[in-house]
Design a protein around this motif. Structure first.
Motif, PDB file in Angstrom:
ATOM      1  N   ALA A  52       0.636  -1.284   0.094  1.00  0.00           N
ATOM      2  CA  ALA A  52      -0.059  -0.129   0.099  1.00  0.00           C
ATOM      3  C   ALA A  52       1.072   1.360  -0.024  1.00  0.00           C
ATOM      4  CB  ALA A  52      -0.827   0.036   1.347  1.00  0.00           C
ATOM      5  N   THR A  53       0.123   2.407  -0.497  1.00  0.00           N
ATOM      6  CA  THR A  53       0.553   3.721  -0.385  1.00  0.00           C
ATOM      7  C   THR A  53       0.548   4.222   0.992  1.00  0.00           C
ATOM      8  OG1 THR A  53      -1.383   4.406  -1.215  1.00  0.00           O
ATOM      9  CG2 THR A  53       0.456   4.248  -2.862  1.00  0.00           C
ATOM     10  N   PRO A  54       1.191   5.063   1.504  1.00  0.00           N
ATOM     11  CA  PRO A  54       1.043   5.530   2.941  1.00  0.00           C
ATOM     12  C   PRO A  54      -0.446   6.055   3.047  1.00  0.00           C
ATOM     13  CG  PRO A  54       2.968   6.069   2.159  1.00  0.00           C
ATOM     14  CD  PRO A  54       2.491   5.836   0.951  1.00  0.00           C
ATOM     15  N   ASN A  55      -0.811   5.776   4.232  1.00  0.00           N
ATOM     16  CA  ASN A  55      -2.032   6.233   4.731  1.00  0.00           C
ATOM     17  C   ASN A  55      -1.981   7.824   4.798  1.00  0.00           C
ATOM     18  OD1 ASN A  55      -4.470   7.268   6.130  1.00  0.00           O
ATOM     19  ND2 ASN A  55      -4.764   5.355   7.277  1.00  0.00           N
ATOM     20  N   PRO A  56      -2.720   8.654   4.112  1.00  0.00           N
ATOM     21  CA  PRO A  56      -2.484  10.012   4.288  1.00  0.00           C
ATOM     22  C   PRO A  56      -2.952  10.678   5.634  1.00  0.00           C
ATOM     23  CG  PRO A  56      -4.312   9.630   2.813  1.00  0.00           C
ATOM     24  CD  PRO A  56      -3.633   8.384   3.118  1.00  0.00           C
ATOM     25  N   TYR A  57      -3.751  10.220   6.201  1.00  0.00           N
ATOM     26  CA  TYR A  57      -4.185  10.440   7.469  1.00  0.00           C
ATOM     27  C   TYR A  57      -3.106  10.153   8.619  1.00  0.00           C
ATOM     28  CZ  TYR A  57      -7.176  11.352  11.598  1.00  0.00           C
ATOM     29  OH  TYR A  57      -7.604  11.767  12.761  1.00  0.00           O
ATOM     30  N   LEU A  58      -2.613   9.123   8.537  1.00  0.00           N
ATOM     31  CA  LEU A  58      -1.466   8.840   9.594  1.00  0.00           C
ATOM     32  C   LEU A  58      -0.451   9.273   9.288  1.00  0.00           C
ATOM     33  CD1 LEU A  58      -2.394   4.957  10.211  1.00  0.00           C
ATOM     34  CD2 LEU A  58      -3.061   7.082  11.634  1.00  0.00           C
ATOM     35  N   ALA A  59      -0.031   9.907   7.962  1.00  0.00           N
ATOM     36  CA  ALA A  59       1.177  10.309   7.605  1.00  0.00           C
ATOM     37  C   ALA A  59       1.198  11.947   8.120  1.00  0.00           C
ATOM     38  CB  ALA A  59       1.273  10.369   6.058  1.00  0.00           C
ATOM     39  N   GLU A  60       0.124  12.416   8.567  1.00  0.00           N
ATOM     40  CA  GLU A  60       0.066  13.552   9.196  1.00  0.00           C
ATOM     41  C   GLU A  60      -0.140  13.650  10.488  1.00  0.00           C
ATOM     42  OE1 GLU A  60      -2.483  15.974   6.864  1.00  0.00           O
ATOM     43  OE2 GLU A  60      -1.420  15.852   4.870  1.00  0.00           O
ATOM     44  N   ALA A  61       0.613  13.181  11.380  1.00  0.00           N
ATOM     45  CA  ALA A  61       0.360  13.050  12.809  1.00  0.00           C
ATOM     46  C   ALA A  61       0.006  14.529  13.503  1.00  0.00           C
ATOM     47  CB  ALA A  61       1.703  12.384  13.448  1.00  0.00           C
ATOM     48  N   ALA A  62      -0.919  14.616  14.221  1.00  0.00           N
ATOM     49  CA  ALA A  62      -1.542  15.680  14.890  1.00  0.00           C
ATOM     50  C   ALA A  62      -0.620  15.873  16.307  1.00  0.00           C
ATOM     51  CB  ALA A  62      -2.868  15.358  15.128  1.00  0.00           C
ATOM     52  N   SER A  63      -0.615  17.016  16.489  1.00  0.00           N
ATOM     53  CA  SER A  63      -0.169  17.424  17.781  1.00  0.00           C
ATOM     54  C   SER A  63      -1.232  17.645  18.867  1.00  0.00           C
ATOM     55  CB  SER A  63       0.630  18.832  17.715  1.00  0.00           C
ATOM     56  OG  SER A  63       1.060  19.284  18.950  1.00  0.00           O
ATOM     57  N   VAL A  64      -1.275  16.775  19.776  1.00  0.00           N
ATOM     58  CA  VAL A  64      -2.135  16.568  20.885  1.00  0.00           C
ATOM     59  C   VAL A  64      -1.615  17.366  22.154  1.00  0.00           C
ATOM     60  CG1 VAL A  64      -3.519  15.071  21.820  1.00  0.00           C
ATOM     61  CG2 VAL A  64      -2.935  14.425  19.849  1.00  0.00           C
ATOM     62  N   PRO A  65      -2.446  18.152  22.486  1.00  0.00           N
ATOM     63  CA  PRO A  65      -1.872  18.813  24.014  1.00  0.00           C
ATOM     64  C   PRO A  65      -1.849  17.745  25.113  1.00  0.00           C
ATOM     65  CG  PRO A  65      -3.525  20.413  22.803  1.00  0.00           C
ATOM     66  CD  PRO A  65      -3.255  18.907  21.961  1.00  0.00           C
ATOM     67  N   GLY A  66      -1.143  18.067  26.070  1.00  0.00           N
ATOM     68  CA  GLY A  66      -0.856  17.260  27.262  1.00  0.00           C
ATOM     69  C   GLY A  66      -2.036  17.088  27.909  1.00  0.00           C
ATOM     70  N   ALA A  67      -3.004  18.245  28.209  1.00  0.00           N
ATOM     71  CA  ALA A  67      -4.366  18.185  28.853  1.00  0.00           C
ATOM     72  C   ALA A  67      -5.117  16.978  28.094  1.00  0.00           C
ATOM     73  CB  ALA A  67      -5.002  19.339  28.858  1.00  0.00           C
ATOM     74  N   ALA A  68      -5.385  17.348  26.726  1.00  0.00           N
ATOM     75  CA  ALA A  68      -6.112  16.284  25.940  1.00  0.00           C
ATOM     76  C   ALA A  68      -5.813  15.022  26.020  1.00  0.00           C
ATOM     77  CB  ALA A  68      -6.068  16.825  24.147  1.00  0.00           C
ATOM     78  N   GLN A  69      -4.347  14.786  25.975  1.00  0.00           N
ATOM     79  CA  GLN A  69      -3.987  13.376  26.078  1.00  0.00           C
ATOM     80  C   GLN A  69      -4.636  12.744  27.414  1.00  0.00           C
ATOM     81  OE1 GLN A  69       0.186  12.882  25.536  1.00  0.00           O
ATOM     82  NE2 GLN A  69       0.249  14.536  23.634  1.00  0.00           N
ATOM     83  N   GLN A  70      -4.382  13.388  28.418  1.00  0.00           N
ATOM     84  CA  GLN A  70      -4.763  13.051  29.804  1.00  0.00           C
ATOM     85  C   GLN A  70      -6.224  12.793  29.757  1.00  0.00           C
ATOM     86  OE1 GLN A  70      -3.054  12.226  32.720  1.00  0.00           O
ATOM     87  NE2 GLN A  70      -5.046  11.160  33.248  1.00  0.00           N
ATOM     88  N   ALA A  71      -7.111  13.516  29.229  1.00  0.00           N
ATOM     89  CA  ALA A  71      -8.498  13.167  28.942  1.00  0.00           C
ATOM     90  C   ALA A  71      -8.826  12.152  28.166  1.00  0.00           C
ATOM     91  CB  ALA A  71      -9.294  14.578  28.353  1.00  0.00           C
ATOM     92  N   LEU A  72      -8.168  12.016  27.257  1.00  0.00           N
ATOM     93  CA  LEU A  72      -8.407  10.680  26.376  1.00  0.00           C
ATOM     94  C   LEU A  72      -7.930   9.533  27.030  1.00  0.00           C
ATOM     95  CD1 LEU A  72      -6.902  12.066  22.874  1.00  0.00           C
ATOM     96  CD2 LEU A  72      -9.323  11.374  23.343  1.00  0.00           C
ATOM     97  N   ALA A  73      -6.774   9.536  27.893  1.00  0.00           N
ATOM     98  CA  ALA A  73      -6.650   8.513  28.714  1.00  0.00           C
ATOM     99  C   ALA A  73      -7.635   8.191  29.569  1.00  0.00           C
ATOM    100  CB  ALA A  73      -5.211   8.738  29.344  1.00  0.00           C
ATOM    101  N   ASN A  74      -8.065   9.169  30.188  1.00  0.00           N
ATOM    102  CA  ASN A  74      -9.160   9.033  31.195  1.00  0.00           C
ATOM    103  C   ASN A  74     -10.610   8.197  30.546  1.00  0.00           C
ATOM    104  OD1 ASN A  74      -7.865  10.201  32.977  1.00  0.00           O
ATOM    105  ND2 ASN A  74      -8.728  12.198  33.011  1.00  0.00           N
ATOM    106  N   ALA A  75     -10.844   8.615  29.280  1.00  0.00           N
ATOM    107  CA  ALA A  75     -11.738   8.172  28.523  1.00  0.00           C
ATOM    108  C   ALA A  75     -11.702   6.788  28.221  1.00  0.00           C
ATOM    109  CB  ALA A  75     -12.159   8.988  27.325  1.00  0.00           C
ATOM    110  N   ARG A  76     -10.224   6.525  27.889  1.00  0.00           N
ATOM    111  CA  ARG A  76     -10.119   5.060  27.732  1.00  0.00           C
ATOM    112  C   ARG A  76     -10.254   4.165  28.966  1.00  0.00           C
ATOM    113  NH1 ARG A  76      -3.884   4.164  27.207  1.00  0.00           N
ATOM    114  NH2 ARG A  76      -4.120   4.511  29.700  1.00  0.00           N
ATOM    115  N   GLY A  77      -9.840   4.637  30.201  1.00  0.00           N
ATOM    116  CA  GLY A  77     -10.012   4.076  31.179  1.00  0.00           C
ATOM    117  C   GLY A  77     -11.525   3.651  31.676  1.00  0.00           C
ATOM    118  N   TYR A  78     -12.290   4.705  31.241  1.00  0.00           N
ATOM    119  CA  TYR A  78     -13.904   4.691  31.676  1.00  0.00           C
ATOM    120  C   TYR A  78     -14.180   3.398  30.732  1.00  0.00           C
ATOM    121  CZ  TYR A  78     -13.876   8.667  34.698  1.00  0.00           C
ATOM    122  OH  TYR A  78     -13.618   9.462  35.514  1.00  0.00           O
TER     123      TYR A  78
END
Length: 219
Positions: A52-78
């Motif tokens: 496959a050619t590269p996935n264009p979405y994954l090729a553009e990794a987004a910058s995720v703020p630390g607070a957003a990362q923590q909230a996402l981790a909390n959501a994962r736990g829930y």
């Protein structure tokens, strides 16, 4: 009904944080021709694999703020604890503060589906593809949802939007093939997309191979 696999998060950062949240939905696309190299002979009826050619979405990794990362981790736990209401609250906070995070919208939609909120899930998926039209996983999830709601023409458009962004998206081909096969009764088009999916998947899939053989016999 043939099984549908759904998909993982958008950027590498969001995928890492929410891996368990989406682990049941992961896809494994691979595939596009290697030009300039002679292929091994292929037996009649066998479908050659592609890289496959590269996935264009994954090729553009987004910058995720630390607070957003923590909230996402909390959501994962829930989510792991099946506390879907709490997971939804965390994700709502993320998308309210960082609406540009397409993968967070996708995760929110998956939680909303667990809560049997298809209308809200559809709205979240549309926000995901608005935030980043290259999010092929969100397009695919939207297609599956619309198909399950009986809105087949819209589902076809969602899958085709995913493939327009990434023609080598194996899961998109697979799900579009299922739509043409079982819902729109267009076996020729279904066979084309099943073959594309088979050529792009990393490992042999006996179920998919069986669908291809069945359609080849019928046609």
């Amino acid at each position: 009904m043939r099984p549908i696999n759904q998909n993982q998060l958008s950027s590498y950062a969001l995928a890492t944080i929410a891996a368990l949240l989406l682990s049941a939905c992961a896809g494994n696309p691979t595939g596009s021709d290697t030009s300039g190299i002679d292929a091994e002979p292929v037996a009649e009826g066998e479908i050659p694999q592609r890289v496959a050619t590269p996935n264009p979405y994954l090729a553009e990794a987004a910058s995720v703020p630390g607070a957003a990362q923590q909230a996402l981790a909390n959501a994962r736990g829930y989510f792991e604890q099946q506390q879907f209401g709490a997971a939804e609250t965390e994700l709502q906070q993320v998308v309210t503060q960082w609406p540009q995070l397409s993968g967070a919208w996708l995760n929110l939609a998956k939680v909303q589906l667990k809560l049997e909120q298809p209308e809200q899930a559809e709205a979240s998926l549309r926000q995901a593809v608005t935030a980043n039209p290259k999010n092929v996983f969100a397009w695919n999830s939207l297609g599956v949802l619309l198909r399950d709601l009986g809105r087949f023409d819209e589902a076809q458009q969602a899958y085709e939007n995913a493939l327009q962004q990434w023609p080598d998206f194996a899961m998109g081909h697979r799900n579009l093939g299922i739509l043409f096969d079982l819902y729109l009764h267009q076996p020729e088009r279904a066979l084309h997309h099943y073959r594309e999916a088979r050529a792009l998947e990393a490992e042999a899939d006996r179920v998919l191979a069986g669908w291809i053989m069945d359609l080849e016999r019928r046609l």
